[in-house]
Design an enzyme around this catalytic site. Structure first.
Site, PDB file in Angstrom:
ATOM      1  CE  LYS A  33      51.551 -29.878  47.662  1.00  0.00           C
ATOM      2  NZ  LYS A  33      52.089 -29.690  49.030  1.00  0.00           N
TER       3      LYS A  33
HETATM    4  C1  LIG Z   1      53.376 -29.119  49.338  1.00  0.00           C
HETATM    5  C2  LIG Z   1      53.577 -28.646  50.726  1.00  0.00           C
HETATM    6  C3  LIG Z   1      54.634 -27.764  51.076  1.00  0.00           C
HETATM    7  C4  LIG Z   1      55.674 -27.295  50.079  1.00  0.00           C
HETATM    8  O1  LIG Z   1      55.152 -26.436  49.085  1.00  0.00           O
HETATM    9  P1  LIG Z   1      56.002 -26.088  47.774  1.00  0.00           P
HETATM   10  O2  LIG Z   1      55.101 -25.281  46.916  1.00  0.00           O
HETATM   11  O3  LIG Z   1      56.342 -27.433  47.161  1.00  0.00           O
HETATM   12  O4  LIG Z   1      57.218 -25.354  48.196  1.00  0.00           O
HETATM   13  C5  LIG Z   1      54.715 -27.316  52.384  1.00  0.00           C
HETATM   14  N1  LIG Z   1      53.838 -27.733  53.332  1.00  0.00           N
HETATM   15  C6  LIG Z   1      52.831 -28.584  53.035  1.00  0.00           C
HETATM   16  C7  LIG Z   1      51.919 -29.008  54.132  1.00  0.00           C
HETATM   17  C8  LIG Z   1      52.658 -29.064  51.737  1.00  0.00           C
HETATM   18  O5  LIG Z   1      51.649 -29.916  51.469  1.00  0.00           O
END
Ligand SMILES: *Cc1c(COP(=O)(O)O)cnc(C)c1O
Length: 466
Positions: free
Chosen positions: A112
């Site tokens: 993220k």
């Molecule tokens: C947010 C997140 C996901 C999922 O990502 P999306 O874009 O919501 O599909 C997967 N793994 C981790 C570690 C995350 O923080």
């Protein structure tokens, strides 16, 4: 570049407004009116570029004239220089033609950061130009909160309030939020659960009167278009590193809200040869059930070892449905209104069209732990539980072993020590050097009752210009 809503009724917006808007006024999500398309020759000419140069080429058409090219280049240099690896998104080989792309080299050790480090800078740039201030309000059960706080810590024109359920997030995740210093950062621990936090945020967006008309709320969750945009870049980077665009690639993506994998779908539409996208879910498998049987139906939430993928519905899936319905907003609106009442399907030919590109798999906690152990035994390489689900799904769904299969490594294993222990491994994942003292740092947060009036009063009193 203009952006339109997936439900066809809200007004089209430019980049700046899309950045500051969450949901469209008709309840839909914003998508670009048309996508840029790059030729193979052009993509080939990007070989050897730094991550930030590549990011400029991929993203500039979306930002267009909202930000002058030189300013945008500088912003991207700043954004990606905070990552702890020179290549920003390094590839690690697991087996013949099988790879993990490490997207956890940013400040909060999850993918993220790629989007939220940029989003904070974009917001501040646009708000400075407009002489405006915003209050960001968000709820988190883990990764989003810390990445958003890190992304906004240096923003002059943003106050950020992140709600988390008191005593219900892991210690690493809580400390990643509460040890960041800055007088615009406000952590609120709500005596309630994650749903309570989310409900308060939703209601506050619906009625912003508690801010007394002095400023507006902005959203940083994954429906924000700028977050999707920033995630397109690393698909190009991985492909270029492994012989693209002169050969196709397959990606496996640990999926919750469908943001990360939707970015891969866009990369393909923009000209990058991608022959397969694997949707990897945990037991919260609404997307797997749709892709395998054309039935979209909400189930109860399950708590798993991969908490960042614990969802009941996938908000960004609406963006794919929009394309699958020939960009007919009315059809999407009807479908999703029906979906809130019970199971729905789409026409068979539309579903088959999606299946040409997408495969899916659901992996339970047992399969997650087996994969963590197996990969450690084979390679002495530790996977976090989310990435482990991606690797497992990649292996189960692989169509062609001559096509490189790249699993997106979405988090660092040190964020999820419990899953590693449950895998039966005695090795302890170490936090990287820049976070080694996380458990000694001072924390700063306020515990509030599960009561929206009290939370709103706190926000009204504490944002900078109040
Ligand atoms: C947010 C997140 C996901 C999922 O990502 P999306 O874009 O919501 O599909 C997967 N793994 C981790 C570690 C995350 O923080």
């Amino acid at each position: 570049m203009r952006y339109i809503s997936t439900r066809g009724e809200a007004p089209a917006l430019g980049f700046e407004d899309v950045l500051l808007t969450g949901l469209a006024s008709d309840g839909g999500l914003y998508v670009p009116e048309s996508l840029p398309h790059f030729s193979l020759e052009e993509i080939r000419s990007w070989r050897g570029l730094s991550y930030s140069e590549l990011a400029f080429n991929v993203m500039h058409p979306f930002v267009d004239d909202a930000i002058p090219a030189d300013d945008f280049r500088k912003m991207l240099d700043d954004t990606y220089s905070v990552f702890s690896h020179q290549s920003v998104a390094p590839l690690v080989q697991l087996d013949a033609n099988e790879w993990v792309m490490e997207l956890f080299r940013g400040p909060t050790l999850a993918f993220k950061d790629f989007a939220l480090q940029l989003l904070g800078r974009l917001l501040d740039y646009v708000l400075e130009k407009r002489k405006q201030h915003v209050v960001i309000m968000g709820a988190t059960s883990g990764d989003t909160g810390s990445a958003a706080i890190e992304g906004c810590r240096r923003c002059e024109h943003v106050d950020i309030f992140i709600l988390h359920p008191h005593e219900r997030v892991s210690e690493v995740q809580r400390r990643q939020m509460t040890t960041v210093k800055g007088d615009n950062i406000h952590n609120i621990a709500v005596r309630g659960n994650f749903d309570d936090c989310q409900r308060m945020v939703k209601e506050s967006f619906g009625n912003q009167g508690f801010l007394a008309g002095k400023t507006q709320l902005a959203a940083v969750n994954s429906i924000n278009w700028a977050r999707i945009m920033a995630q397109i870049v690393y698909y190009f980077q991985a492909s270029l590193a492994l012989g693209g665009p002169d050969r196709s690639m397959a990606f496996s993506v640990p999926t919750g809200n469908f943001g990360d994998i939707f970015a891969g779908y866009l990369a393909k539409k923009m000209g990058l040869p991608i022959s397969q996208l694997v949707i990897a879910t945990n037991r919260n498998d609404i997307l797997h059930r749709f892709m395998s049987g054309n039935k979209y139906e909400q189930h109860q939430l399950e708590h798993t070892l991969s908490p960042s993928m614990d969802i009941m519905v996938s908000s960004n899936f609406e963006r794919l449905l929009f394309d699958l319905h020939g960009r007919d907003g009315q059809a999407v609106k009807t479908l999703l209104e029906n979906a809130s009442k019970g199971p729905v399907s789409i026409e068979d030919y539309r579903w088959k069209h999606a299946r040409k590109l997408f495969d899916s798999d659901a992996v339970d906690d047992k399969g997650t732990c087996e994969t963590i152990r197996e990969i450690y035994e084979q390679n002495e390489y530790l996977l976090d539980p989310h990435t482990a689900i991606g690797v497992r799904a990649a292996r189960n769904c692989r169509r062609d072993s001559s096509v490189p299969m790249i699993t997106l490594g979405t988090a660092h294993p040190a964020k999820f020590p419990d899953a590693i222990a449950e895998s039966g491994l005695t090795v302890k994942p170490q936090l990287p050097a820049h976070m080694a003292d996380l458990f000694e740092r001072d924390e700063n947060y306020t515990v509030l009752d599960n009561n929206i009036a009290g939370v709103q009063e706190f926000i009204a009193k504490h944002w900078k210009n109040a």
